[in-house]
Design an enzyme around this catalytic site. Structure first.
Site, short mmCIF file in Angstrom:
data_model
loop_
_atom_site.label_atom_id
_atom_site.label_comp_id
_atom_site.label_asym_id
_atom_site.label_seq_id
_atom_site.Cartn_x
_atom_site.Cartn_y
_atom_site.Cartn_z
N GLU A 1 0.80 -1.23 0.00
CA GLU A 1 0.00 0.00 0.00
C GLU A 1 0.84 1.28 0.00
O GLU A 1 0.40 2.33 -0.44
CB GLU A 1 -0.92 -0.04 1.23
N TYR B 1 -1.30 -2.75 13.75
CA TYR B 1 -2.11 -1.92 12.87
C TYR B 1 -3.07 -1.04 13.69
O TYR B 1 -3.84 -1.55 14.51
CB TYR B 1 -2.90 -2.84 11.93
N ASP C 1 -2.82 -3.11 3.57
CA ASP C 1 -3.36 -3.20 4.93
C ASP C 1 -4.61 -4.07 4.92
O ASP C 1 -5.41 -4.01 3.98
CB ASP C 1 -3.75 -1.80 5.45
#
Lengths: 73, 700
Positions: free
Chosen positions: B5, B315, B106
């Site tokens: 990403e 995350y 992600d």
């Protein structure tokens, strides 16, 4: 169409817009609480004191300015 | 080909997967990619920069309704996104020579959609044959495991992402155009007025609060303050009623109590056991960072994202308040034990039972936010350090024992009156020892008194106070409300909070509604109240969840959204003139408040206004009669910061005052500051500072 004499929005009662009208009603209804809290307080003293308080809402202050300007200094 | 990403994620993933942990970095113009070898697999690791593709309308014309769209490279929609073009070109070129694709974006709705769109439109590959790496942190161990256990793409998640983008596009583009064109048709001005699926309800919350504040009338009340004397020691006592609504009552109580002897009637103690706070999810981290450091939610998210990309934390875009049983807690604590600041705490915890406290909220994709235990490999900025420390200490506190505190209260009576004196004592620090600076104990020692003791009421006073109106939102409280109302997602809420400010709908740190915000709110609530209702957005979130669960189809949701939008737009169209007029009136009030500075002192019949030079882009104060060539009065203005006209005038020159807000600095000056006799000393000091800086710069 009539305009609110304070802010120029559309008036709902020939004089004030819905916000200033609500502020006017609030101001009048809270007077009774002030009278009970502080016997002998007059309407004039009440609005002067409310006007000076930092916590007072802007529309309420504008209503008081309008009342004061009509009544004169 | 491994699709990631962000550039930093690509570098991290390539290093983690490479057999020797030293992938080959290859530059192609301004873009790089990595080649690495994982056992016998040869991998090409490339990156996106968030979304590479955006929706674009397929029908012509800047009007509404516009319901059909297609995905195109982002640079075709956003002219500023020129850096996207070489990235798409590189991915396109490299994808021709690979055997398969792995999505390593992600693991959330947006990440899954980014991977899918890149695969479909840049690589022209079959998504059914692609693989997906799922990970919650960028540590080597997590990434290797994600590579080994990779599966197929999560199509329900991708479908949900599609729906969010399409519905946001439909509502954003059509409603914004409807509002903007309503103004243009009435007044001929082109002023973009935006609203959206989540922005509308957010604006509504702020406006409703502003109404309550503006209508507030304070009422008086009195409090009683008593100082007692016990064997020569003073103590502060509380009257049992916190507020008295009458001045007469307050005076009577003061008269009745002053100088009297009171007796200690009873002393009560209540022991409270407080377990640790649950693990952080994004919202609670943002709220705590605002409370302790004053960071806006978007800033905390950006910092947390950067800590995640450095593999220091898991995350951050998570709702979860749980740590899975599979998490290597011992490994994380051992890692933290290697860091000077946390060594003692981590080693203490490692000696005990490693079961953390869990919260209630869950997230199907990610655990709560936790440190990975990896040491920072680069210097952390002071802000990064603060957020990292907060996350580590919260994690450590999860393993602490409960905090035990004693609340004590002595009841002291004097006739029919009752007074209190309170104490708070921390008996066992428990988890708060690990949470350290982020826990405020508020300990207070109960005076040394016994039942039956006499306390003389040496000083008794009453104080007149007034009730406070409702508080304005701050970034953290607004974010919390959005979460409570299930509006937006953990990833989008902070940008929505920022957007109401950046569009001029609110002003100041405390979300004070501007006249523009009020005008938009009034118009929408009068003519299309559905746009302000959280119900529609809440319903969509539910439908998106159903899509993720596979119990609802994307096509049905989009069809429903289009039908309801068309109905709203038809209603809008029928009232377009009225809507335009209301907005124009509001805009005029907004401009008057933010740009007008009263009558021109030179020509007397013009109005002074803040204007921007079309040539230089610089702002200054000019007279409204300039256009007709009647008046050339101007005043220079500070070029940085936000300007707000004040009602007052300068005590030295009598010109209007303005407030300048630049970052956290707020100051006032008059518009005549360059010539004002009262400001010459300030100007000289400014000149001196500038000259000194110049000479310092020259001197090196």
């Amino acid at each position: 169409m009539k305009e609110c004499c304070i802010c120029g929005r559309k008036s709902v009662d020939e004089e004030f817009c819905e916000y200033h009208q609500a502020a006017h009603i609030n101001l009048k209804s809270v007077f009774e609480i002030w009278v009970n809290a502080n016997r002998g307080v007059t309407w004039e003293e009440y609005i002067r004191q409310v006007y000076e308080l930092e916590e007072t809402g802007q529309w309420v202050k504008e209503i008081i300015e309008n009342i004061m300007s009509q009544n004169g200094p | 080909m491994v699709l990631t990403e962000k550039p930093s994620a690509a570098k991290k993933i390539a290093a983690a997967l490479d057999n020797t942990q030293s992938p080959k970095e290859i530059k192609r113009g301004k873009v790089v990619y990595y080649e690495c070898k994982k056992e016998n697999d040869e991998l090409v690791v490339v990156y996106a920069i968030g979304h590479l593709f955006e929706l674009q309308q397929t029908e012509k014309g800047w009007t509404y309704p516009r319901l059909e769209s297609k995905w195109v490279p982002k640079y075709e929609v956003d002219k500023k996104a020129i850096n996207i073009k070489p990235i798409i070109n590189l991915i396109q070129k490299l994808s021709k020579d690979v055997d398969g694709f792995i999505i390593a974006t992600d693991y959330d709705i947006e990440g899954s959609l980014i991977g899918y769109l890149t695969l479909k439109y840049a690589c022209k590959a079959d998504p059914m044959k692609a693989h997906r790496m799922l990970f919650s942190s960028l540590t080597d161990a997590d990434l290797e495991k994600a590579y080994e256990t990779r599966g197929g793409l999560d199509f329900p998640l991708i479908e949900a992402g599609h729906v969010r983008h399409e519905v946001d596009w439909l509502y954003g583009i059509n409603m914004t155009r409807a509002l903007t064109l309503a103004i243009k048709n009435v007044a001929g001005w082109f002023k973009v007025i935006s609203t959206g699926r989540v922005q509308g309800p957010t604006l509504s919350f702020i406006a409703q609060r502003e109404k309550e504040i503006n209508l507030f009338v304070p009422t008086p009340y009195w409090t009683i303050h008593v100082i007692g004397d016990h064997k020569g020691n003073e103590m502060e006592l509380e009257y049992f009623k916190k507020q008295l609504s009458s001045k007469q009552d307050a005076n009577r109580i003061v008269d009745d109590l002053i100088g009297q002897d009171a007796v200690v009637d009873v002393i009560n103690q209540r022991t409270v056991t407080q377990p640790p706070h649950p693990p952080f999810n994004l919202s609670s981290l943002q709220a705590e960072a605002y409370r302790h450091f004053g960071f806006k939610p978007s800033r905390t998210l950006a910092i947390a994202q950067s800590l995640y990309l450095d593999a220091l934390i898991s995350y951050p875009r998570t709702n979860s308040e749980m740590l899975p049983s599979t998490l290597d807690i011992k490994g994380i604590l051992t890692g933290l034990g290697g860091m000077k600041d946390y060594a003692y705490m981590a080693k203490t915890i490692l000696k005990g039972n490693l079961v953390p406290i869990q919260g209630k909220k869950t997230d199907p994709a990610h655990p709560s936010i936790h440190p990975t235990g990896e040491k920072p490999t680069k210097h952390l900025s002071p802000s990064d350090k603060k957020v990292y420390d907060l996350i580590v200490r919260r994690f450590l506190s999860l393993f602490g024992e409960p905090l035990i505190k004693n609340h004590q209260r002595a009841d002291i009576i004097c006739g029919s009156y009752r007074l209190y004196v309170r104490g708070l004592q921390i008996v066992k620090q428990g988890w708060s020892e690990f949470y350290g600076p982020y826990f405020k104990a508020g300990e207070k020692v109960l005076p040394n008194i016994d039942q039956g003791d006499i306390v003389r009421l040496a000083s008794v006073n009453s104080e007149n106070k007034y009730t406070q109106g409702p508080a304005r939102f701050n970034p953290a409280s607004l974010l919390k409300l959005l979460e409570k109302e299930n509006l937006g997602t953990k990833a989008t809420r902070s940008s929505i909070v920022d957007s109401v400010k950046s569009r001029g709908y609110t002003q100041g740190e405390k979300f004070e509604l501007s006249n523009l915000g009020f005008a938009v709110f009034e118009t929408l609530s009068q003519f299309i109240p559905d746009v302000l209702s959280p119900e529609m957005t809440r319903q969509l979130e539910i439908e998106m969840e159903k899509i993720q669960e596979g119990t609802e189809k994307r096509e049905n949701v989009i069809r429903g959204a289009k039908t309801s939008l068309l109905k709203q737009l038809a209603e809008f169209k029928s009232k377009e003139d009225q809507i335009g007029e209301t907005l124009v009136e509001g805009l005029q009030r907004y401009w008057k408040d933010t740009e007008e500075l009263g009558p021109c002192p030179k020509c007397n019949d013009g109005i002074l206004r803040i204007v921007k030079s079309p040539k230089s882009g610089k702002r200054f104060v000019g007279c409204s009669n300039y256009k007709g060539g009647k008046c050339d009065q101007t005043f220079p203005l500070p070029q940085k910061g936000t300007l707000s006209p004040m009602d007052s005038t300068c005590p030295y020159c009598e010109y209007r005052m303005i407030t300048v807000t630049s970052g956290k600095r707020v100051w006032t000056t008059c518009i005549n500051w360059s010539k004002c006799p009262g400001r010459q000393d300030d100007l000289k000091a400014l000149d001196d500072r500038r000259s000194k800086k110049k000479s310092d710069d020259i001197g090196g």
